[in-house]
Structure formats: structure tokens, C-alpha cells
Design a protein around this motif. Sequence first.
Motif, mmCIF file in Angstrom:
data_model
loop_
_atom_site.group_PDB
_atom_site.id
_atom_site.type_symbol
_atom_site.label_atom_id
_atom_site.label_comp_id
_atom_site.label_asym_id
_atom_site.label_seq_id
_atom_site.Cartn_x
_atom_site.Cartn_y
_atom_site.Cartn_z
ATOM 1 N N ASP A 44 14.440 12.590 -6.838
ATOM 2 C CA ASP A 44 14.688 11.407 -7.068
ATOM 3 C C ASP A 44 15.931 11.229 -6.195
ATOM 4 N N ASP A 45 17.018 11.751 -6.333
ATOM 5 C CA ASP A 45 18.258 11.652 -5.538
ATOM 6 C C ASP A 45 18.371 11.966 -4.414
ATOM 7 N N ASP A 46 17.310 12.746 -3.952
ATOM 8 C CA ASP A 46 17.626 13.502 -2.721
ATOM 9 C C ASP A 46 17.075 12.242 -1.438
ATOM 10 N N LEU A 47 18.127 12.171 -0.624
ATOM 11 C CA LEU A 47 18.206 11.110 0.225
ATOM 12 C C LEU A 47 17.236 11.440 1.494
ATOM 13 N N SER A 48 16.994 12.681 1.321
ATOM 14 C CA SER A 48 15.946 13.038 2.532
ATOM 15 C C SER A 48 14.281 12.845 2.269
ATOM 16 N N ASN A 49 14.229 12.455 0.732
ATOM 17 C CA ASN A 49 12.926 12.076 0.476
ATOM 18 C C ASN A 49 12.893 10.757 -0.079
ATOM 19 N N CYS A 50 11.906 10.197 0.281
ATOM 20 C CA CYS A 50 11.629 8.700 0.027
ATOM 21 C C CYS A 50 10.197 8.340 -0.269
ATOM 22 N N PHE A 51 9.989 7.406 -0.702
ATOM 23 C CA PHE A 51 8.666 6.759 -1.026
ATOM 24 C C PHE A 51 8.408 5.786 -0.036
ATOM 25 N N ILE A 52 7.319 6.146 0.530
ATOM 26 C CA ILE A 52 6.982 5.413 1.895
ATOM 27 C C ILE A 52 5.973 4.298 1.449
ATOM 28 N N ILE A 53 5.871 3.094 2.030
ATOM 29 C CA ILE A 53 4.905 1.918 1.497
ATOM 30 C C ILE A 53 4.690 1.266 2.737
ATOM 31 N N PHE A 54 3.688 0.503 2.856
ATOM 32 C CA PHE A 54 3.132 -0.170 3.949
ATOM 33 C C PHE A 54 2.941 -1.577 3.574
ATOM 34 N N VAL A 55 3.476 -2.510 4.141
ATOM 35 C CA VAL A 55 3.363 -4.002 3.615
ATOM 36 C C VAL A 55 2.848 -4.862 4.775
ATOM 37 N N TYR A 69 1.127 -1.153 0.098
ATOM 38 C CA TYR A 69 0.040 0.004 -0.069
ATOM 39 C C TYR A 69 0.739 1.187 -0.064
ATOM 40 N N TRP A 70 0.495 2.054 -0.524
ATOM 41 C CA TRP A 70 0.861 3.735 -0.426
ATOM 42 C C TRP A 70 -0.058 4.495 0.082
ATOM 43 N N LYS A 71 0.320 5.667 0.598
ATOM 44 C CA LYS A 71 -0.565 6.688 1.121
ATOM 45 C C LYS A 71 -0.752 7.909 0.047
ATOM 46 N N ASP A 72 -1.997 8.161 -0.641
ATOM 47 C CA ASP A 72 -1.922 9.242 -1.306
ATOM 48 C C ASP A 72 -2.418 10.555 -0.862
ATOM 49 N N GLU A 73 -2.475 11.614 -1.708
ATOM 50 C CA GLU A 73 -2.527 12.924 -1.331
ATOM 51 C C GLU A 73 -3.603 13.257 -0.275
ATOM 52 N N HIS A 74 -4.410 12.354 -0.417
ATOM 53 C CA HIS A 74 -5.667 12.357 0.660
ATOM 54 C C HIS A 74 -5.587 11.750 1.855
ATOM 55 N N ASP A 75 -4.314 11.033 2.135
ATOM 56 C CA ASP A 75 -3.959 10.281 3.126
ATOM 57 C C ASP A 75 -4.714 8.947 3.428
ATOM 58 N N ASP A 76 -5.103 8.648 2.056
ATOM 59 C CA ASP A 76 -5.786 7.147 2.105
ATOM 60 C C ASP A 76 -4.672 6.412 1.512
ATOM 61 N N LEU A 77 -5.053 5.086 2.182
ATOM 62 C CA LEU A 77 -4.043 3.953 1.841
ATOM 63 C C LEU A 77 -4.596 3.221 0.408
ATOM 64 N N VAL A 78 -3.751 3.300 -0.519
ATOM 65 C CA VAL A 78 -3.982 2.715 -1.707
ATOM 66 C C VAL A 78 -3.314 1.347 -2.143
ATOM 67 N N CYS A 79 -3.890 0.300 -2.348
ATOM 68 C CA CYS A 79 -3.223 -1.093 -2.496
ATOM 69 C C CYS A 79 -2.916 -1.108 -3.938
ATOM 70 N N PHE A 80 -1.501 -1.639 -4.270
ATOM 71 C CA PHE A 80 -1.214 -1.760 -5.594
ATOM 72 C C PHE A 80 -0.376 -2.799 -5.768
ATOM 73 N N SER A 81 -0.483 -3.350 -7.097
ATOM 74 C CA SER A 81 -0.064 -4.812 -7.219
ATOM 75 C C SER A 81 0.413 -5.245 -8.793
ATOM 76 N N THR A 82 0.619 -3.936 -9.465
ATOM 77 C CA THR A 82 0.932 -4.358 -10.950
ATOM 78 C C THR A 82 2.093 -3.027 -11.060
ATOM 79 N N ASP A 83 2.828 -3.564 -12.343
ATOM 80 C CA ASP A 83 3.920 -2.515 -12.595
ATOM 81 C C ASP A 83 3.430 -1.017 -12.799
ATOM 82 N N GLU A 84 2.375 -0.929 -13.546
ATOM 83 C CA GLU A 84 1.764 0.460 -13.784
ATOM 84 C C GLU A 84 1.441 0.961 -12.557
ATOM 85 N N GLU A 85 0.813 0.240 -11.471
ATOM 86 C CA GLU A 85 0.289 0.856 -10.357
ATOM 87 C C GLU A 85 1.586 1.214 -9.438
#
Length: 229
Positions: A94-105, A64-80
Motif C-alpha cells: 500500500d505504501d510503496d510509491l513504486s506501486n500504484c493502482f492504474i485506472i482508465f477514465v 475502468y481498471w485492468k484485471d489479471e487477464h488484461d481485460d478492462l473492467v468497468c466499476f462505478s460503486t463503492d464495493e467495486e
Amino acid sequence: MFQVKCHLFLSNVVDVSNTTNKACETRRFSLDCERETHLYSTLIYKIKTFFGSSIKPDHVIKTYWKDEHDDLVCFSTDEETENAFYMSLPPENDDDLSNCFIIFVTAFKPSDIVDFDFTIKCYLFPKDVEISTNNISTVIETRTFQIKSNRQNLYNQLIKSIRSAEFSRINKEANDGQTFKTYWQDKDNDLIRFSTDQETEYAFKFHKNILLETPSSIPPVFKLFISKI
């Protein structure tokens, strides 16, 4: 190249709104979205690699990832996965280590999946009396219990719940030779007999839809009518 922060929950539910529900483990790693042709499978591989023995071979994994509305969105494909990455971070970061993509598993055993979770009110009729709402006065015992079950061996799960419901006239032992006639009540108040997994699932799904449509804060119970054979 993206930085990924991954929170692992060893359950089939993620509730980030509950501050007491903490991830059992958090890991951080990088992932190159532009070079990966099988992006989601690569992400899953990295999750399994970095969390090691915390994730078992038979675990079901959901992401899951959290979108701009703070909703958890499930993803399971390359496109998603690609959309989730690029919607979370602008390309210039992209290369800023202070920024990261947060996911919940979530990682859990298939047997932990709960498809049905509701209250059952069970009416036990004498063997020699016709099971009918018109004969409700002949009921010898009534018990209410909660059922949490998945679709595997659904009817047997229900029978086990009946045996465990503290009926004084039903032996709890699974090998006592007792079998039951079981009925559920449809929207026309007709009693429908059922005895298979498929029929049980249909009845439970029917009740589940009623729960979704019920505006009351107290949902209706699933009424079950039984007698020993």
C-alpha cells in the motif's frame, strides 16, 4: 493509503490495445480506501480536481481498471472500487510509491454516446406504389449509409440520415415539408411501419441482436423501406 495513476481519455471508448490511442493526460494522486466511506464518489471528486478544466461539468465519466487477464473492467460503486483496489495491489504494498493502482477514465458529452452503429440500406418507393418486398422492382432509388446514433430523438436522427443520403428525389433541407412513411423488415420478412422514437429503438435493437448472433464477418444491413407522403 493507495497511490493511483489515472489515464484520461476524452472519448467514450478506451482502447489500450491500440498503442496509437494515447491518453490525453495522466495524473497521479493518493486515496485512503480504509478511511473513505463514499469511496467511489471520493475517487470521482479527486479525478475532477486533479484534471481540472480537462473534464467539463456536463461530461459523463466512466472508470475502468485492468484485471489479471488484461481485460478492462468497468466499476462505478463503492464495493467495486474497493475490490478493484485490493485485487490490484496486495496490502503490504500500500505504501510503496513504486506501486500504484492504474485506472482508465473516459470523459465525454452525453451526445457522444453511440447506442447504434451499423449500415442501412434504404429503398425509396414512389408515392403511389404500395411499399412491399413484392414490389421491389418499382423502387426508384436505393442508397446505403452508415448510422451512428444515440437514443435521443432517434427517429429524427434517422430522417436526417435519409435526407443526407444523396437521394436525388429527396430534398436535403429539413424545412422542405417532406415527410416519410418508414418500414423495417422483421425476421418473418414482414414490413413493419414505424414513426416514433420507441418504435425505431425497438427496430434497431432487433437488428443489433441479429448482429450479435451473426457468425459472418460481414454483418447484415438494416433494410429500410420508405416513400414520401
